[in-house]
Design a protein around this motif. Structure first.
Motif, PDB file in Angstrom:
ATOM      1  N   SER A  17       0.830  -1.204   0.000  1.00  0.00           N
ATOM      2  CA  SER A  17       0.000   0.000   0.000  1.00  0.00           C
ATOM      3  C   SER A  17       0.865   1.255   0.000  1.00  0.00           C
ATOM      4  CB  SER A  17      -0.896   0.035   1.251  1.00  0.00           C
ATOM      5  OG  SER A  17      -1.784  -1.058   1.282  1.00  0.00           O
ATOM      6  N   ARG A  19       0.067   5.770   0.253  1.00  0.00           N
ATOM      7  CA  ARG A  19      -0.898   6.873   0.339  1.00  0.00           C
ATOM      8  C   ARG A  19      -0.278   8.106  -0.292  1.00  0.00           C
ATOM      9  NH1 ARG A  19      -2.993  10.457   5.431  1.00  0.00           N
ATOM     10  NH2 ARG A  19      -5.196  10.673   4.823  1.00  0.00           N
ATOM     11  N   TYR A  60     -14.184   6.125  -9.967  1.00  0.00           N
ATOM     12  CA  TYR A  60     -12.915   5.441 -10.137  1.00  0.00           C
ATOM     13  C   TYR A  60     -12.837   4.771 -11.500  1.00  0.00           C
ATOM     14  CZ  TYR A  60     -12.623   5.927  -5.068  1.00  0.00           C
ATOM     15  OH  TYR A  60     -12.589   6.430  -3.795  1.00  0.00           O
ATOM     16  N   VAL A  64      -8.915   0.307 -10.878  1.00  0.00           N
ATOM     17  CA  VAL A  64      -8.520   0.569  -9.488  1.00  0.00           C
ATOM     18  C   VAL A  64      -9.681   0.465  -8.511  1.00  0.00           C
ATOM     19  CG1 VAL A  64      -6.702   2.098 -10.341  1.00  0.00           C
ATOM     20  CG2 VAL A  64      -8.851   3.080  -9.493  1.00  0.00           C
ATOM     21  N   ARG A  67      -9.751  -1.005  -4.835  1.00  0.00           N
ATOM     22  CA  ARG A  67      -8.386  -1.025  -4.290  1.00  0.00           C
ATOM     23  C   ARG A  67      -7.922   0.368  -3.874  1.00  0.00           C
ATOM     24  NH1 ARG A  67      -4.230  -2.275  -7.486  1.00  0.00           N
ATOM     25  NH2 ARG A  67      -5.244  -1.570  -9.421  1.00  0.00           N
ATOM     26  N   PHE A  68      -8.357   1.376  -4.608  1.00  0.00           N
ATOM     27  CA  PHE A  68      -7.938   2.758  -4.338  1.00  0.00           C
ATOM     28  C   PHE A  68      -9.101   3.537  -3.745  1.00  0.00           C
ATOM     29  CE2 PHE A  68      -4.443   3.244  -7.845  1.00  0.00           C
ATOM     30  CZ  PHE A  68      -3.843   2.077  -7.402  1.00  0.00           C
ATOM     31  N   LEU A  81      -4.891   9.884  -2.034  1.00  0.00           N
ATOM     32  CA  LEU A  81      -5.226   8.662  -2.757  1.00  0.00           C
ATOM     33  C   LEU A  81      -4.612   7.501  -1.981  1.00  0.00           C
ATOM     34  CD1 LEU A  81      -6.634   7.513  -5.312  1.00  0.00           C
ATOM     35  CD2 LEU A  81      -4.348   7.421  -6.353  1.00  0.00           C
ATOM     36  N   GLN A  82      -5.470   6.736  -1.324  1.00  0.00           N
ATOM     37  CA  GLN A  82      -5.022   5.533  -0.629  1.00  0.00           C
ATOM     38  C   GLN A  82      -5.031   4.388  -1.629  1.00  0.00           C
ATOM     39  OE1 GLN A  82      -3.978   5.065   2.648  1.00  0.00           O
ATOM     40  NE2 GLN A  82      -3.438   3.012   1.914  1.00  0.00           N
ATOM     41  N   MET A  83      -3.878   3.773  -1.813  1.00  0.00           N
ATOM     42  CA  MET A  83      -3.726   2.707  -2.793  1.00  0.00           C
ATOM     43  C   MET A  83      -3.376   1.416  -2.074  1.00  0.00           C
ATOM     44  SD  MET A  83      -1.725   4.745  -5.825  1.00  0.00           S
ATOM     45  CE  MET A  83      -0.185   4.821  -4.923  1.00  0.00           C
ATOM     46  N   LEU A  86      -1.598  -3.137  -4.301  1.00  0.00           N
ATOM     47  CA  LEU A  86      -0.952  -2.606  -5.504  1.00  0.00           C
ATOM     48  C   LEU A  86      -0.434  -3.724  -6.402  1.00  0.00           C
ATOM     49  CD1 LEU A  86       0.772   0.443  -3.871  1.00  0.00           C
ATOM     50  CD2 LEU A  86      -0.696   0.551  -5.885  1.00  0.00           C
ATOM     51  N   ASP A  90       0.186  -0.924 -11.782  1.00  0.00           N
ATOM     52  CA  ASP A  90      -0.096   0.388 -11.201  1.00  0.00           C
ATOM     53  C   ASP A  90       1.124   1.308 -11.271  1.00  0.00           C
ATOM     54  OD1 ASP A  90      -1.964  -1.302  -8.666  1.00  0.00           O
ATOM     55  OD2 ASP A  90      -2.787  -0.188 -10.386  1.00  0.00           O
ATOM     56  N   TYR A  94       2.032   9.545 -10.938  1.00  0.00           N
ATOM     57  CA  TYR A  94       0.680   9.938 -10.546  1.00  0.00           C
ATOM     58  C   TYR A  94       0.610  11.463 -10.409  1.00  0.00           C
ATOM     59  CZ  TYR A  94      -0.704   5.136  -9.795  1.00  0.00           C
ATOM     60  OH  TYR A  94      -1.021   3.796  -9.989  1.00  0.00           O
TER      61      TYR A  94
END
Length: 122
Positions: A17, A19, A60, A64, A67-68, A81-83, A86, A90, A94
């Motif tokens: 992950s 952020r 979205y 994603v 997941r995001f 953006l919390q990812m 992954l 990806d 960004y």
């Protein structure tokens, strides 16, 4: 004029992950729709997620979804953006953007950050 600065990118293993943050200066983001896009070499900038000025509505890209998570804190003049979960696909630079409305189109957005690189290793 609003200036946007992304941070939080880096190298992470698949399944991990990150952020991302998008901090604004020179003006408030509270009246703007905002979004995240990503770009890989030789390709167009692709939509990732967008959020309305109030934060109530989000959208979205299918790739994603689930997941995001996009969010914003207007009091802190920052978008996130919390990812999670992954994947190597990806991997990209960004970018955050601010514009008159929340949209999936790059043409909507007048203000852009410089980008932050995310690399997901397999």
């Amino acid at each position: 004029q609003v200036q946007l600065v992304e941070s939080g990118g880096g190298l992470v293993q698949a399944g991990g992950s990150l952020r991302l943050s998008c901090a604004a200066s020179g003006g408030t983001i509270s009246g703007y729709g905002m979004a995240w896009f990503r770009q890989t070499p030789g390709k167009e900038r692709d939509f990732v997620a967008t959020i309305t000025w109030s934060g109530v509505d989000t959208a979205y890209a299918d790739s994603v979804k689930g997941r995001f998570t996009i969010s914003r804190d207007n009091a802190k003049n920052t978008m996130y953006l919390q990812m999670n979960s992954l994947k190597p696909e990806d991997t990209a630079v960004y970018y955050c953007a601010a514009g008159a409305t929340a949209s999936r189109s790059t043409r909507t957005y007048a203000y852009w950050g410089q980008g932050t690189r995310v690399t997901v290793s397999s």
